[in-house]
Motif scaffolding. Structure first.
Motif, PDB file in Angstrom:
ATOM      1  N   ALA A  17      19.005 -34.126  53.982  1.00  0.00           N
ATOM      2  CA  ALA A  17      17.941 -32.486  53.402  1.00  0.00           C
ATOM      3  C   ALA A  17      19.278 -31.794  52.469  1.00  0.00           C
ATOM      4  CB  ALA A  17      17.120 -32.877  54.875  1.00  0.00           C
ATOM      5  N   VAL A  18      19.804 -31.092  53.453  1.00  0.00           N
ATOM      6  CA  VAL A  18      20.396 -30.064  53.145  1.00  0.00           C
ATOM      7  C   VAL A  18      20.562 -30.075  51.244  1.00  0.00           C
ATOM      8  CG1 VAL A  18      22.041 -28.293  52.566  1.00  0.00           C
ATOM      9  CG2 VAL A  18      20.183 -28.373  55.093  1.00  0.00           C
ATOM     10  N   ALA A  19      21.374 -31.612  50.893  1.00  0.00           N
ATOM     11  CA  ALA A  19      22.441 -32.013  50.452  1.00  0.00           C
ATOM     12  C   ALA A  19      21.051 -32.565  48.759  1.00  0.00           C
ATOM     13  CB  ALA A  19      22.946 -33.371  50.189  1.00  0.00           C
ATOM     14  N   ALA A  20      20.250 -32.620  49.441  1.00  0.00           N
ATOM     15  CA  ALA A  20      19.394 -33.143  48.725  1.00  0.00           C
ATOM     16  C   ALA A  20      18.329 -32.468  48.324  1.00  0.00           C
ATOM     17  CB  ALA A  20      17.770 -34.456  48.999  1.00  0.00           C
ATOM     18  N   LEU A  21      17.834 -30.672  48.772  1.00  0.00           N
ATOM     19  CA  LEU A  21      17.614 -29.761  48.382  1.00  0.00           C
ATOM     20  C   LEU A  21      18.934 -29.271  47.149  1.00  0.00           C
ATOM     21  CD1 LEU A  21      15.889 -27.416  50.902  1.00  0.00           C
ATOM     22  CD2 LEU A  21      15.168 -28.274  48.540  1.00  0.00           C
ATOM     23  N   ALA A  22      19.798 -29.323  47.662  1.00  0.00           N
ATOM     24  CA  ALA A  22      20.784 -28.565  46.885  1.00  0.00           C
ATOM     25  C   ALA A  22      20.990 -29.421  45.258  1.00  0.00           C
ATOM     26  CB  ALA A  22      21.937 -28.674  47.514  1.00  0.00           C
ATOM     27  N   GLU A  23      20.615 -30.929  45.639  1.00  0.00           N
ATOM     28  CA  GLU A  23      20.927 -31.763  44.110  1.00  0.00           C
ATOM     29  C   GLU A  23      19.208 -31.549  43.502  1.00  0.00           C
ATOM     30  OE1 GLU A  23      21.635 -36.181  45.192  1.00  0.00           O
ATOM     31  OE2 GLU A  23      21.202 -36.296  42.831  1.00  0.00           O
TER      32      GLU A  23
END
Ligand SMILES: Cc1cc2nc3c(=O)[nH]c(=O)nc-3n(C[C@H](O)[C@H](O)[C@H](O)COP(=O)(O)OP(=O)(O)OC[C@H]3O[C@@H](n4cnc5c(N)ncnc54)[C@H](O)[C@@H]3O)c2cc1C
Length: 284
Positions: A17-23
């Motif tokens: 989820a954090v990676a998706a938000l960052a992307e």
């Protein structure tokens, strides 16, 4: 109205989820219970390109005893929180506030973390968590950090979480043996309060030993009524004494004026509802 098109991601871990938000950055929005976000999308007040559904991340859900505090996962529903025996015993103020929040359908879908992240000044959970001195654990690309309740609500519908952070859980110190009451004033049942007051009180032989009071919809954020808290300490838990202390409830607030009432009316309500909430919490 139908929402604008969006892509839908359903990560199963917090890291994803954090990676998706960052992307996806500004183009993305977290969705939890959807009870506040979906109406916003349907009215096209916001049109994110990507929705990141955090509802399938196991670690974000549930309530645990953590010694001197309870920890409530962000995606735990209002219904689960309010019915939880640990919450009712150690953080009764939260359970009592949720009893007044919306209707059963919304309480079964809406989440504790979603409501707090939404940061509606008329939302029913801000004042209780503020009064109880909760801490917010948030996660982002830089790792995890804790935000004190006093620093979490930043502005109108705005928290101090960065755009690439999400709320993981809320840590609430235990108030075992304290009395608690949430006094909510509405024109229409199951709706947001015109003003509400969250009070937790510890009494010793009829005297108020400690008090914590939070106000809903008295400013652009929930407000801690510290002047009342200080005025209450050492007073007998009687109607007259509490009435005098409650008179300073609105001190330092900047209540809104809208179709439900003007700022002066809200100041008056704050004093009346504070008296009622404190007396009920002290079980007078
Ligand atoms: C008819 C109706 C009546 C209602 N009445 C009341 C009421 O009386 N009192 C009251 O307090 N509320 C009321 N609500 C709102 C309800 O409490 C919602 O459940 C809550 O505001 C949002 O929770 P949610 O899980 O549905 O969040 P969502 O709608 O999914 O999200 C809300 C916002 O929070 C963000 N978000 C969600 N989860 C996270 C997270 N973990 N980290 C970071 N950001 C996140 C989203 O991006 C979005 O911006 C009502 C809602 C409805 C539909």
């Amino acid at each position: 109205m139908i929402p604008a098109d969006f892509d839908y991601l359903a990560p199963t871990t917090l890291d994803e989820a954090v990676a998706a938000l960052a992307e996806h950055g500004d183009d993305a929005k977290i969705i939890a219970g959807g009870q506040s976000l979906l109406p916003v999308l349907r009215m096209r007040l916001n049109a994110p390109e990507v929705l990141i559904d955090v509802g399938r991340i196991e670690g974000l859900r549930g309530i645990r005893d953590d010694g001197d505090a309870l920890v409530i996962g962000a995606t735990t529903t209002h219904h689960t929180v309010s019915g939880d025996p640990l919450v009712r015993k150690h953080a009764a103020l939260i359970a009592k506030a949720i009893e007044h929040l919306a209707d059963a359908q919304v309480r079964h879908r809406g989440t504790f973390g979603g409501a707090l992240s939404h940061a509606d000044p008329a939302g029913d959970l801000g004042a209780p968590v503020l009064a109880l001195g909760a801490e917010f654990l948030v996660a982002g690309p830089g790792g995890r950090r804790t935000i004190a309740a006093d620093d979490f609500f930043d502005d109108f519908f705005t928290t101090s979480m960065a755009d690439d952070e999400l709320l993981v859980e809320v840590r609430i110190p235990k108030y075992t043996g304290w009395g608690a009451h949430y006094e909510k004033f509405v024109r229409v049942a199951h709706q947001w309060p015109i003003v509400a007051v969250a009070a937790a009180v510890r009494t010793e032989g009829g005297t108020i030993a400690e008090a914590r009071v939070g106000l809903t919809n008295m400013d652009v954020t929930p407000v801690r009524a510290r002047a009342v808290e200080e005025a209450l300490v050492g007073l007998p838990a009687t109607d007259e004494a509490v009435r005098q202390a409650a008179a300073v409830a609105a001190d330092g607030t900047n209540p809104p004026t809208d179709l439900n009432g003007d700022a002066d009316y809200r100041r008056h309500l704050a004093a009346v509802l504070t008296r009622r909430a404190v007396l009920a919490a002290a079980e007078v």
